[in-house]
Enzyme design. Structure first.
Site, PDB file in Angstrom:
ATOM      1  N   ASP A   1       0.858  -1.179   0.000  1.00  0.00           N
ATOM      2  CA  ASP A   1       0.000   0.000   0.000  1.00  0.00           C
ATOM      3  C   ASP A   1       0.891   1.225   0.000  1.00  0.00           C
ATOM      4  O   ASP A   1       1.894   1.280   0.728  1.00  0.00           O
ATOM      5  CB  ASP A   1      -0.907   0.025   1.231  1.00  0.00           C
TER       6      ASP A   1
ATOM      7  N   MET B   1       5.607   9.749  -3.918  1.00  0.00           N
ATOM      8  CA  MET B   1       5.195   8.696  -2.997  1.00  0.00           C
ATOM      9  C   MET B   1       5.796   9.072  -1.642  1.00  0.00           C
ATOM     10  O   MET B   1       7.015   9.184  -1.512  1.00  0.00           O
ATOM     11  CB  MET B   1       5.697   7.332  -3.470  1.00  0.00           C
TER      12      MET B   1
ATOM     13  N   HIS C   1      -5.350   4.263   6.442  1.00  0.00           N
ATOM     14  CA  HIS C   1      -4.555   5.082   5.522  1.00  0.00           C
ATOM     15  C   HIS C   1      -3.124   5.271   6.024  1.00  0.00           C
ATOM     16  O   HIS C   1      -2.412   6.144   5.528  1.00  0.00           O
ATOM     17  CB  HIS C   1      -5.222   6.428   5.240  1.00  0.00           C
TER      18      HIS C   1
ATOM     19  N   ASP D   1      -2.524  -0.654   6.270  1.00  0.00           N
ATOM     20  CA  ASP D   1      -3.384  -1.036   5.150  1.00  0.00           C
ATOM     21  C   ASP D   1      -2.785  -2.182   4.349  1.00  0.00           C
ATOM     22  O   ASP D   1      -3.518  -3.026   3.815  1.00  0.00           O
ATOM     23  CB  ASP D   1      -3.657   0.174   4.259  1.00  0.00           C
TER      24      ASP D   1
END
Length: 322
Positions: A21, A34, A180, A185
């Site tokens: 994730d 990212m 999140h 996750d």
């Protein structure tokens, strides 16, 4: 010229599924960053056998320094991460990717690593771009990813755009919250991945895809005027076999196959002009077997049957003319 000797096929390596994730501050990598990613080993597939792993045992997590000044505030807010702190303290992307490659190769020793995500399209885009941009190498190759949404759609035989967690059977979903936080996750979705791999869907009744006067179309079957449908299949309904007529109508013999196929609900159509009757003995037979029976005009019968097919072992007899 000597004959060319065929090379023996190489045995397929086991696959190690790694749930990943990512959290990002924008929609695409390059212009945006990212900012964190987490990974957890979901399980191992060797031939037809799948073994789930403890998703908390083998994990990886990094928070990354942004690679540009651009970001989308709404995207950044999803992660809850402080971008100023990441600028100061986030890991160097090249170092993080090198550490991640080493971790993937260590946990997947003897197997082919496969990245999996829900959905994979977003997470794979960022992860692969970072792996290739910072080090030029992906331990997953160029296409070693699996989308959990596609896996569910294929197993459940539903359209991909209809796949949402809220419509999945509860036994497939992890009990962990979706926070999140990338590692939380990844662990949650590792459990989903293993549940999906081990899931054997119940046999579903085929859907009626089109209805017109004198013609019906059904998933996986050739078009016909009338149909007998049940979990796992169906066939054209030939009235001549048992001498069925509009009156006295559907006979006990016409529905015995539905009982034999394990139907717990049955929908009987009355024809497009309501001329097809059902014998009282037929209703008594079905209700005596504990089957819930619905008798409707054909268009309404088809609509009801299609709704029930999503959750029930439903069968039906459908007549597309008068």
């Amino acid at each position: 010229m000597p004959a060319r000797t065929a090379r023996p096929a190489r045995p397929a390596r086991p696959s190690l599924y790694i749930s990943v994730d990512i959290e990002a501050d924008g929609p695409v990598p390059g212009p945006y960053s990212m900012i964190s990613f987490g990974a957890a080993v979901a399980g191992r597939q060797d031939g037809a056998s799948y073994t789930a792993a403890d998703p908390e045992r083998d994990t990886f997590y990094r928070e990354l320094r942004p690679i540009s000044e651009a970001y989308v505030p709404e995207a950044l807010a999803v992660s809850g991460l402080d971008r100023d702190r990441l600028v100061r303290e986030g890991a160097d992307p090249a170092a993080a990717m090198a550490e991640f490659r080493a971790w993937v190769r260590e946990v997947s020793a003897g197997a082919q690593p496969v990245m999996c995500a829900y959905p994979a399209s977003f997470d794979w885009t960022f992860l692969y771009w970072y792996l290739m941009s910072f080090g030029g190498d992906s331990p997953f190759g160029h296409s070693g990813c699996m989308d959990m949404k596609t896996l569910y759609a294929a197993k459940a035989r539903v359209p991909l755009r209809a796949v949402v967690k809220g419509r999945m059977p509860r036994e497939l979903l992890s009990r962990r919250p979706h926070t999140h936080h990338a590692l939380d996750d990844a662990i949650e979705q590792a459990e989903l991945m293993s549940n999906l791999m081990l899931w054997v869907p119940p046999v579903r009744s085929p859907l009626v895809t089109a209805l017109a006067w004198g013609r019906m179309e059904v998933e996986g079957l050739s078009a016909a005027k009338d149909f007998v449908l049940y979990p796992g299949g169906g066939r054209a309904w030939d009235w001549a076999v048992r001498g069925t007529r509009h009156e006295p109508g559907i006979q006990p013999a016409d529905v015995r196959e539905l009982l034999d196929r394990g139907c717990t609900e049955v929908v009987l159509s009355r024809g497009m002009e309501l001329r097809l009757h059902t014998m009282p003995e037929t209703l008594d037979l079905l209700r005596g077997a504990g089957v819930e029976v619905h008798v409707e005009e054909t268009a309404a019968a088809v609509a009801l049957y299609n709704r029930l097919a999503a959750t029930e072992r439903v069968g039906g007899l459908f007549h597309s003319t008068c």
